[in-house]
Design a protein around this motif. Structure first.
Motif, mmCIF file in Angstrom:
data_model
loop_
_atom_site.group_PDB
_atom_site.id
_atom_site.type_symbol
_atom_site.label_atom_id
_atom_site.label_comp_id
_atom_site.label_asym_id
_atom_site.label_seq_id
_atom_site.Cartn_x
_atom_site.Cartn_y
_atom_site.Cartn_z
ATOM 1 N N HIS A 18 8.998 -5.858 8.101
ATOM 2 C CA HIS A 18 9.195 -6.331 9.468
ATOM 3 C C HIS A 18 8.009 -7.267 9.745
ATOM 4 O O HIS A 18 6.914 -7.023 9.238
ATOM 5 C CB HIS A 18 9.168 -5.121 10.410
ATOM 6 N N PRO A 19 8.207 -8.351 10.537
ATOM 7 C CA PRO A 19 7.071 -9.231 10.800
ATOM 8 C C PRO A 19 5.847 -8.450 11.290
ATOM 9 O O PRO A 19 5.990 -7.488 12.028
ATOM 10 C CB PRO A 19 7.599 -10.159 11.905
ATOM 11 N N ASP A 20 4.701 -8.889 10.811
ATOM 12 C CA ASP A 20 3.401 -8.343 11.242
ATOM 13 C C ASP A 20 2.969 -7.053 10.561
ATOM 14 O O ASP A 20 1.903 -6.528 10.866
ATOM 15 C CB ASP A 20 3.332 -8.120 12.766
ATOM 16 N N ALA A 21 3.772 -6.527 9.643
ATOM 17 C CA ALA A 21 3.365 -5.289 8.960
ATOM 18 C C ALA A 21 2.257 -5.572 7.949
ATOM 19 O O ALA A 21 1.514 -4.665 7.569
ATOM 20 C CB ALA A 21 4.554 -4.645 8.277
ATOM 21 N N ASN A 46 3.677 -17.390 6.525
ATOM 22 C CA ASN A 46 4.903 -18.163 6.506
ATOM 23 C C ASN A 46 5.807 -17.715 7.648
ATOM 24 O O ASN A 46 6.963 -18.055 7.734
ATOM 25 C CB ASN A 46 5.517 -17.946 5.113
ATOM 26 N N LYS A 47 5.245 -16.952 8.548
ATOM 27 C CA LYS A 47 6.108 -16.438 9.607
ATOM 28 C C LYS A 47 6.112 -17.374 10.801
ATOM 29 O O LYS A 47 5.156 -18.110 11.046
ATOM 30 C CB LYS A 47 5.641 -15.056 10.016
ATOM 31 N N ILE A 48 7.183 -17.340 11.519
ATOM 32 C CA ILE A 48 7.256 -18.122 12.734
ATOM 33 C C ILE A 48 7.103 -17.121 13.864
ATOM 34 O O ILE A 48 7.958 -16.284 14.081
ATOM 35 C CB ILE A 48 8.585 -18.881 12.804
ATOM 36 N N ASN A 139 0.622 0.430 5.260
ATOM 37 C CA ASN A 139 -0.534 -0.434 5.506
ATOM 38 C C ASN A 139 -1.262 -0.081 6.808
ATOM 39 O O ASN A 139 -0.722 0.609 7.661
ATOM 40 C CB ASN A 139 -0.017 -1.886 5.550
ATOM 41 N N LYS A 140 -2.455 -0.605 6.920
ATOM 42 C CA LYS A 140 -3.292 -0.528 8.138
ATOM 43 C C LYS A 140 -3.834 0.866 8.397
ATOM 44 O O LYS A 140 -3.928 1.301 9.534
ATOM 45 C CB LYS A 140 -2.539 -1.049 9.371
ATOM 46 N N LEU A 141 -4.203 1.578 7.316
ATOM 47 C CA LEU A 141 -4.760 2.918 7.472
ATOM 48 C C LEU A 141 -6.108 2.895 8.173
ATOM 49 O O LEU A 141 -6.611 3.929 8.594
ATOM 50 C CB LEU A 141 -4.887 3.587 6.100
ATOM 51 N N GLY A 254 -2.782 2.365 2.139
ATOM 52 C CA GLY A 254 -3.947 1.493 2.005
ATOM 53 C C GLY A 254 -4.150 0.612 3.217
ATOM 54 O O GLY A 254 -3.549 0.827 4.283
ATOM 55 N N SER A 255 -5.011 -0.366 3.040
ATOM 56 C CA SER A 255 -5.274 -1.327 4.105
ATOM 57 C C SER A 255 -5.404 -2.691 3.441
ATOM 58 O O SER A 255 -6.406 -2.981 2.786
ATOM 59 C CB SER A 255 -6.564 -0.956 4.840
ATOM 60 N N ALA A 256 -4.365 -3.486 3.590
ATOM 61 C CA ALA A 256 -4.328 -4.770 2.879
ATOM 62 C C ALA A 256 -5.493 -5.660 3.292
ATOM 63 O O ALA A 256 -6.150 -6.263 2.449
ATOM 64 C CB ALA A 256 -3.000 -5.466 3.138
ATOM 65 N N ILE A 257 -5.777 -5.704 4.595
ATOM 66 C CA ILE A 257 -6.806 -6.628 5.061
ATOM 67 C C ILE A 257 -8.169 -6.269 4.473
ATOM 68 O O ILE A 257 -8.988 -7.142 4.191
ATOM 69 C CB ILE A 257 -6.845 -6.706 6.603
ATOM 70 N N ASN A 258 -8.396 -4.989 4.262
ATOM 71 C CA ASN A 258 -9.660 -4.541 3.658
ATOM 72 C C ASN A 258 -9.574 -4.469 2.135
ATOM 73 O O ASN A 258 -10.492 -3.961 1.487
ATOM 74 C CB ASN A 258 -10.045 -3.170 4.213
HETATM 75 P P1 G4P Z 1 3.374 -10.368 8.017
HETATM 76 O O1 G4P Z 1 3.197 -11.382 6.936
HETATM 77 O O2 G4P Z 1 4.033 -9.099 7.550
HETATM 78 O O3 G4P Z 1 3.994 -10.884 9.257
HETATM 79 O O4 G4P Z 1 1.908 -9.845 8.447
HETATM 80 P P2 G4P Z 1 0.470 -10.473 8.233
HETATM 81 O O5 G4P Z 1 0.014 -10.272 6.831
HETATM 82 O O6 G4P Z 1 0.416 -11.846 8.794
HETATM 83 O O7 G4P Z 1 -0.370 -9.449 9.112
HETATM 84 C C1 G4P Z 1 -0.102 -9.262 10.495
HETATM 85 C C2 G4P Z 1 -1.373 -8.900 11.209
HETATM 86 O O8 G4P Z 1 -1.846 -7.637 10.721
HETATM 87 C C3 G4P Z 1 -2.501 -9.884 10.969
HETATM 88 O O9 G4P Z 1 -3.270 -9.929 12.146
HETATM 89 C C4 G4P Z 1 -3.311 -9.224 9.874
HETATM 90 O O10 G4P Z 1 -4.642 -9.628 9.875
HETATM 91 C C5 G4P Z 1 -3.170 -7.766 10.254
HETATM 92 N N1 G4P Z 1 -3.358 -6.832 9.118
HETATM 93 C C6 G4P Z 1 -2.845 -6.923 7.870
HETATM 94 N N2 G4P Z 1 -3.273 -5.877 7.116
HETATM 95 C C7 G4P Z 1 -4.037 -5.109 7.905
HETATM 96 C C8 G4P Z 1 -4.772 -3.888 7.700
HETATM 97 O O11 G4P Z 1 -4.786 -3.305 6.629
HETATM 98 N N3 G4P Z 1 -5.442 -3.401 8.776
HETATM 99 C C9 G4P Z 1 -5.465 -4.022 9.989
HETATM 100 N N4 G4P Z 1 -6.162 -3.471 10.958
HETATM 101 N N5 G4P Z 1 -4.809 -5.178 10.208
HETATM 102 C C10 G4P Z 1 -4.097 -5.718 9.181
HETATM 103 P P3 G4P Z 1 -3.089 -11.056 13.247
HETATM 104 O O12 G4P Z 1 -4.096 -10.802 14.288
HETATM 105 O O13 G4P Z 1 -1.657 -11.155 13.666
HETATM 106 O O14 G4P Z 1 -3.338 -12.361 12.461
HETATM 107 P P4 G4P Z 1 -4.702 -12.967 11.989
HETATM 108 O O15 G4P Z 1 -5.233 -13.622 13.180
HETATM 109 O O16 G4P Z 1 -5.554 -11.835 11.464
HETATM 110 O O17 G4P Z 1 -4.262 -13.898 10.903
#
Ligand code: G4P
Length: 526
Positions: A18-21, A46-48, A139-141, A254-258
Motif C-alpha cells: 500500500h502506498p507509504d508502507a 515513484n509514487k504520486i 516495516n517501521k518497527l 525490520g525498519s527499512a529506513i534504518n
Molecule cells: P512507498 O514507496 O511504499 O510509498 O513508501 P516510501 O518508501 O516512500 O516510505 C513512506 C514513508 O515512510 C517515507 O516517509 C519514509 O521515509 C518512511 N519510512 C520508510 N521506512 C521506514 C521505517 O522503517 N521507519 C520509519 N519511521 N519510517 C519509514 P515520508 O515522510 O513520506 O517521506 P520522506 O520525506 O522521508 O521521503
C-alpha cells in the motif's frame, strides 16, 4: 556460463505495498546492499502522492523516474537479482497487476502501525491467484505499532496467507531493541544509525543463555523467550516447498529506513526465492531452459526524452537466450523484427545488452509495433496467457478540442491505449469516442500526454455509463437480433470487438434476461 547456470542464478521479483508502507525505501536499501547504487536517495519515490494528483509536472516527473526504475538489476552473493518496480497509486493498479505477470516471487511490505491495508489486500489476492511465492516484510518497527501476534493474525485473516515468522522483534518504537532472526539463529541489536553493523549481529543459538538478559535487560529477555516459545508452538517451521507453492509465507520484521532487518531479508530471499519459472502459453507450457528464445511484453512506456518519440516495450524473457540484432518473430503482426539497442536498466543507469536470459527484462525501443501481451519467439506460434485485462469503471466522452489536429489525437489515443493506460470505445451509431478507465487520475494523464507528446488537445464530457461488456454469441441470428435492437448502446473497442455499454446495473440485467443466448463479458479477454 551455460543457459542452465544463467537461469539458476536469477531471481526476478517485485516489491508491492500500500502506498507509504516503505516500498521505495526498502528497494533503495536492497540496491545499496547489491552495490547498484552508492548513496541513499538515488532511487526517488515513484509514487504520486495524493496531494499531487492534479500536478501534471509531478506526474511527468514521476513517469520519468519510473522508466529509470522500472527494472533494477544487481548482483548479490552470486545471484543476479532483478527488482521490478510497481506503482503504488491505486489508479495505476492495472500497471502493477501486469508487472506481476513478469515476476517469479514478491515481497509484500506492511507498515507495523497500519497493518494490512486495502491495496495490500488487492495485490496479494492477485499474487495468490497465480500462486506467486510471497515473503512479508513488516516495516517501521522503530515506531509504535500493532502487537506482533495480532499482526500475524491480521495477515492470516485478511490476506489468507499462512505465515511463518522468520524473525521476531524485541519491543518496538522507543523500546525497539532489535530482532531475533530465527532462521539464522542470530540476534541483531538495533541502533538508529542508518546502517546495521557487524558488531550488532550476535549468533545466539540458545536464548536461555543469561547473556541475553545482560544485552537486552531481564524483562525484554523473558518476553523474547516466551514469545519465541509460543511461535514454535503455534506456527509451523519453514518449509521451502510450501513457500515455493505459494502456500506459506515467511515473515520478517525490520525498519527499512534504518536499514535494519534488510540484510536478513535479502540473505534469506536469495537462498529461498525461486529462479525463473515456466510460463504458460495458450499452446503449451514454456520452460526457461528451452534453447529457443521466447518472451512477452508486459509493459509499455512512452519514452519521455522529447528528442526521441519512440516508446520502450518491456519484455520478460521466458526461455532461451535473447540476442541483440537477431531476427525474432512478432506473433501478432506476423513479422520479423530485430533490435539493435535492447536496454537493461540499473537504477538510474541504462545500458545496451548483447544477451539476456530467462528472468531478465529487456527494454526494446518501439515505434508503435507493440502492445501489452505481445509475444516474441524464434518462429513458433505462442500466445502467453494470464496478462490481465480490466473492466473499466469510469467513462467519459472524449472530444477533439482542435480540429486541425485530429490525426494526432487519433494516433495518440491508439498509442496510449496500447500502453494500457485506458480503453477506447467508439459508439456504433454516433461514432463518438468514449474512454474507460479504472481510476480517475488516468483522464488527467491522458489529456496531458496527448497535448505534450502528440500536440493534440481534448476535452471530456460526462457520460452515464456503468459497465462495458464485451459480447460473444454462437447463434448468429440471435446476435443479429441483439445488434439490431440494442444498436444505440453498442460500441466497438479499438480492436473492433463488439461491446455493450450499460447505463445502469439494473438495465444490464434486463438486457441480459432479454437475450439469454448472448454472453456478456466484463473484460476484453475472456
Ligand atoms: P512507498 O514507496 O511504499 O510509498 O513508501 P516510501 O518508501 O516512500 O516510505 C513512506 C514513508 O515512510 C517515507 O516517509 C519514509 O521515509 C518512511 N519510512 C520508510 N521506512 C521506514 C521505517 O522503517 N521507519 C520509519 N519511521 N519510517 C519509514 P515520508 O515522510 O513520506 O517521506 P520522506 O520525506 O522521508 O521521503
Amino acid at each position: 556460463m551455460s543457459l542452465e547456470q544463467e537461469i539458476s542464478i536469477r531471481r526476478t521479483f517485485g516489491i508491492v505495498s500500500h502506498p507509504d508502507a516503505g516500498k521505495t525505501t526498502l528497494t533503495e536499501k536492497l540496491l545499496l546492499f547489491g552495490g547498484a547504487i552508492q548513496v541513499a536517495g538515488a532511487v526517488k519515490s515513484n509514487k504520486i502522492k495524493k496531494a499531487a494528483t492534479s500536478d501534471f509536472m509531478e506526474i511527468e516527473r514521476q513517469r520519468g523516474i519510473s522508466v529509470a526504475t522500472s527494472v533494477m538489476a544487481f548482483e548479490y552473493r552470486g545471484r543476479k537479482v532483478n527488482i521490478l518496480d510497481t506503482p503504488g497509486h491505486k489508479d495505476f493498479a492495472e500497471d502493477t497487476y501486469r508487472t506481476l505477470t513478469a515476476v517469479d516471487s514478491v515481497i509484500v511490505v506492511i507498515d507495523v502501525a497500519k497493518g494490512v491495508e486495502e491495496q495490500t489486500e488487492n495485490l496479494v489476492r492477485v499474487c495468490k491467484m497465480r500462486r506467486t511465492p510471497i515473503i512479508v516484510f513488516i516495516n517501521k518497527l522503530d515506531r509504535e505499532g500493532k502487537d506482533g501476534f495480532d499482526l500475524l493474525d491480521e495477515i492470516e485473516e485478511k490476506l489468507k496467507l499462512k505465515v511463518v515468522p522468520m524473525s521476531w522483534p524485541i519491543g518496538m518504537g522507543q523500546r525497539f531493541q532489535g530482532v531475533y532472526n530465527m532462521y539464522g539463529e542470530q540476534l541483531n541489536l538495533f541502533s538508529a544509525h542508518g546502517k546495521q553493523v557487524e558488531e550488532d549481529t550476535l549468533t545466539f543459538k540458545d536464548l536461555n543463555n543469561s547473556e541475553l538478559d545482560q544485552l537486552i535487560g531481564d524483562a525484554a529477555a523473558a518476553e523474547l523467550r516466551e514469545e519465541t516459545h509460543l511461535i514454535s508452538e503455534v506456527y509451523p517451521s519453514f518449509d521451502h516447498q510450501r513457500y515455493l507453492e505459494g502456500i506459506e509465507s515467511p515473515v520478517f520484521f525490520g525498519s527499512a529506513i534504518n536499514n535494519f532487518g534488510v540484510k536478513e531479508l535479502l540473505d534469506c530471499f536469495v537462498e529461498i526465492a525461486p529462479p525463473p519459472l515456466p510460463r504458460y502459453a495458450e499452446e503449451r507450457e514454456v520452460r526457461p531452459e528451452e534453447e529457443a528464445f521466447t518472451g512477452f511484453v508486459f509493459k509499455i512506456h512512452a519514452n519521455i526524452d522529447p528528442r526521441h518519440r519512440d516508446r520502450i516495450a518491456f519484455v520478460r524473457i521466458c526461455s532461451g537466450t535473447f540476442r541483440r540484432n537477431t531476427n525474432y518473430q512478432h506473433i501478432r503482426l506476423n513479422r520479423k523484427l530485430k533490435f539493435s539497442n535492447p536496454t537493461s536498466f540499473m537504477a538510474s543507469r541504462k545500458e545496451v545488452v548483447d544477451e539476456a536470459f530467462p528472468g531478465d527484462i529487456v527494454g526494446l525501443y518501439d515505434s508503435g509495433n507493440f502492445k501489452i501481451g505481445d509475444t516474441l519467439t524464434e518462429g513458433e506460434i505462442l500466445h502467453f496467457k494470464g496478462i490481465p485485462s480490466f473492466s473499466p469503471e469510469q467513462f467519459r466522452y472524449v472530444n477533439n478540442a482542435n480540429p486541425l489536429k485530429s490525426k494526432q489525437l487519433n494516433k495518440g489515443l491508439v498509442q496510449l491505449m496500447d500502453e494500457g493506460v485506458a480503453q477506447l470505445f467508439t459508439m456504433e451509431m454516433t461514432q463518438r469516442k468514449i474512454i474507460g478507465t479504472v481510476g480517475a487520475l488516468q483522464f488527467d494523464v491522458i489529456q496531458y500526454r496527448l497535448e505534450h507528446e502528440y500536440g493534440a488537445s481534448c476535452t471530456y464530457e460526462p457520460v452515464r455509463l456503468n459497465k462495458a461488456c464485451w459480447i460473444s454469441c454462437d447463434d448468429k441470428e440471435a446476435l443479429n437480433t441483439f445488434i439490431r435492437r440494442r444498436k444505440k448502446d453498442l460500441a466497438k473497442d479499438k480492436d473492433g470487438q463488439l461491446v455493450y455499454m450499460a447505463e445502469t446495473a439494473w438495465g444490464l440485467k434486463t438486457v441480459q434476461e432479454a437475450h439469454p443466448e448472448v454472453q456478456f463479458h466484463m473484460k476484453s479477454e475472456y
